[in-house]
Design a protein around this motif. Structure first.
Motif, PDB file in Angstrom:
ATOM      1  N   ASP A  49       0.841  -1.191   0.000  1.00  0.00           N
ATOM      2  CA  ASP A  49       0.000   0.000   0.000  1.00  0.00           C
ATOM      3  C   ASP A  49       0.881   1.248   0.000  1.00  0.00           C
ATOM      4  O   ASP A  49       1.614   1.498   0.965  1.00  0.00           O
ATOM      5  N   ALA A 106       0.283   4.224   0.606  1.00  0.00           N
ATOM      6  CA  ALA A 106      -0.030   5.157   1.684  1.00  0.00           C
ATOM      7  C   ALA A 106       0.439   4.662   3.047  1.00  0.00           C
ATOM      8  O   ALA A 106       0.492   5.444   3.999  1.00  0.00           O
ATOM      9  N   ASN A 114      -4.457   0.180  -9.219  1.00  0.00           N
ATOM     10  CA  ASN A 114      -4.454   1.632  -9.392  1.00  0.00           C
ATOM     11  C   ASN A 114      -3.023   2.158  -9.421  1.00  0.00           C
ATOM     12  O   ASN A 114      -2.099   1.513  -8.916  1.00  0.00           O
ATOM     13  N   ARG A 169      -1.252   7.997  -4.538  1.00  0.00           N
ATOM     14  CA  ARG A 169      -1.418   7.614  -3.137  1.00  0.00           C
ATOM     15  C   ARG A 169      -0.162   7.898  -2.309  1.00  0.00           C
ATOM     16  O   ARG A 169      -0.038   7.429  -1.182  1.00  0.00           O
ATOM     17  N   ASN A 204       2.325  10.033   0.058  1.00  0.00           N
ATOM     18  CA  ASN A 204       2.131  11.017   1.124  1.00  0.00           C
ATOM     19  C   ASN A 204       3.459  11.212   1.843  1.00  0.00           C
ATOM     20  O   ASN A 204       4.496  10.652   1.443  1.00  0.00           O
ATOM     21  N   ARG A 223       2.897  15.111  -6.439  1.00  0.00           N
ATOM     22  CA  ARG A 223       1.595  14.588  -5.993  1.00  0.00           C
ATOM     23  C   ARG A 223       0.739  15.705  -5.408  1.00  0.00           C
ATOM     24  O   ARG A 223      -0.461  15.802  -5.689  1.00  0.00           O
ATOM     25  N   ALA A 260      -6.344  14.743   3.396  1.00  0.00           N
ATOM     26  CA  ALA A 260      -5.120  14.164   2.835  1.00  0.00           C
ATOM     27  C   ALA A 260      -3.860  14.838   3.382  1.00  0.00           C
ATOM     28  O   ALA A 260      -2.771  14.270   3.313  1.00  0.00           O
TER      29      ALA A 260
END
Length: 355
Positions: free
Chosen positions: A74, A76, A133, A138, A140, A196, A206
């Motif tokens: 993931d 994130a 995706n 995503r 961060n 991003r 976010a």
């Protein structure tokens, strides 16, 4: 084990070891300015938290391997695993201030295989793993934990090298190598994460506390630079790189300082303009850590280079980091107590209904 404990372990945030990072570095900052009692209390808290989290991470790996792998894939959450590497080394460097060099060396040694696994497995899983995706939307601030983990190894390696003359010549190049890798990673990631923020619409939610690691990654790079500059200047690797390490260390400190007003603006946008509720979240420790690290790094680098104004800034900043630690710690305790209280209240109502 209770069902509640199993659920907590199953849902354990990969980046929860930021709690140890934040506690260890605030303890370090307090120690650097002579506040020994407060520093020692936080050191004990950090050590206990590390022990508990290592048990929880191991339990999760054994009992919920699918969740561990899913988090690693993931974008994130995956880079949160680097908090384990940084936690070991930040706590180790704090213990080195108490002359526990062997413990610092052992913790650094344990962190090396973890760093190697995470360095190749986490980004590798995102590149070659099955994904539905795109990855970049995503990203961060947690991606900078890759830099933090790397620079924590640089700092711990330099710390051990400075105290063991038999290992100095062999560990010094390794410390500089880790530091260089961390700087290049930062330059690479700062472009990706900034794109991003600029490319896609960003909701207030976010703008999580993980973006404070933008600054924290520069701060720990400065701290590691200070540890390297404390090595004997006649070492061949220092002769070749000392000016680079010193110069880039100051530039990274300046860039990190520049980030602070922007990060405060992010927080204002999220909580004041958009009125998003301020509640406990494990990522809040990723905000405390940079605040504490900025103080420790400024003090260490300022003393190593004779830049007294950095020490003066750190003298104030250390209390900001400590205040942030207290606030998040209180929020964490309340978050742990409230679910138990709700469960107890529900049970009491059920008993009254049948009584």
């Amino acid at each position: 084990m209770s069902r509640h404990a199993r659920l907590a372990v199953a849902g354990l945030n990969p980046g929860y070891a930021a709690l140890v990072m934040a506690t260890g570095i605030v303890s370090t900052g307090l120690h650097l300015f002579g506040w020994s009692l407060l520093s020692d209390i936080l050191l004990v808290v950090g050590a206990v938290a590390l022990a508990v989290l290592l048990v929880a991470y191991t339990w999760r790996l054994i009992s919920f391997p699918q969740r561990v792998v899913a988090d690693a894939q993931d974008p994130a959450r995956g880079f949160g695993y680097f908090t384990v590497v940084a936690a070991l080394n930040v706590l180790g460097m704090r213990l080195a201030l108490e002359y526990h060099w062997l413990v610092c060396a052992v913790l650094a040694l344990v962190s090396v295989p973890l760093w190697l696994v995470f360095t190749y497995a986490v980004p590798g899983a995102m590149v070659v793993g099955h994904r539905k995706n795109p990855v970049l939307p995503r990203t961060n601030g947690s991606w900078f934990l890759w830099v933090v983990g790397t620079q924590s190894l640089a700092g711990a390696t330099a710390t051990v090298a400075a105290k063991d003359s038999d290992l100095t010549s062999s560990l010094a190049p390794l410390a500089v190598a880790f530091w260089g890798i961390g700087v290049v990673l930062y330059l690479m990631l700062v472009g990706l994460v900034t794109v991003r923020l600029l490319d896609d619409p960003v909701t207030p939610h976010a703008l999580s506390p993980t973006y404070w690691v933008y600054m924290g990654a520069t701060a720990i790079s400065v701290l590691a630079a200070a540890a390297i500059l404390a090595l004997p200047p006649k070492l061949p690797v220092l002769v070749a790189t000392r000016h680079v390490v010193s110069g880039l260390g100051f530039l990274l400190w300046a860039f990190g300082t520049w980030w602070i007003p922007l990060l405060l603006a992010f927080a204002a946008r999220r909580h004041l303009v958009s009125n998003e509720r301020v509640g406990y979240d494990p990522t809040l420790w990723s905000m405390v850590f940079p605040l504490g690290m900025y103080a420790a790094a400024s003090a260490s680098y300022g003393r190593a280079t004779g830049l007294d104004f950095m020490v003066d800034i750190a003298r104030v900043e250390v209390w900001i980091g400590f205040a942030a630690w207290i606030a998040v710690a209180i929020a964490m305790v309340k978050a742990f107590i409230q679910p138990e209280r709700k469960h107890s209240d529900a049970a009491t109502r059920e008993d009254n209904r049948h009584g």
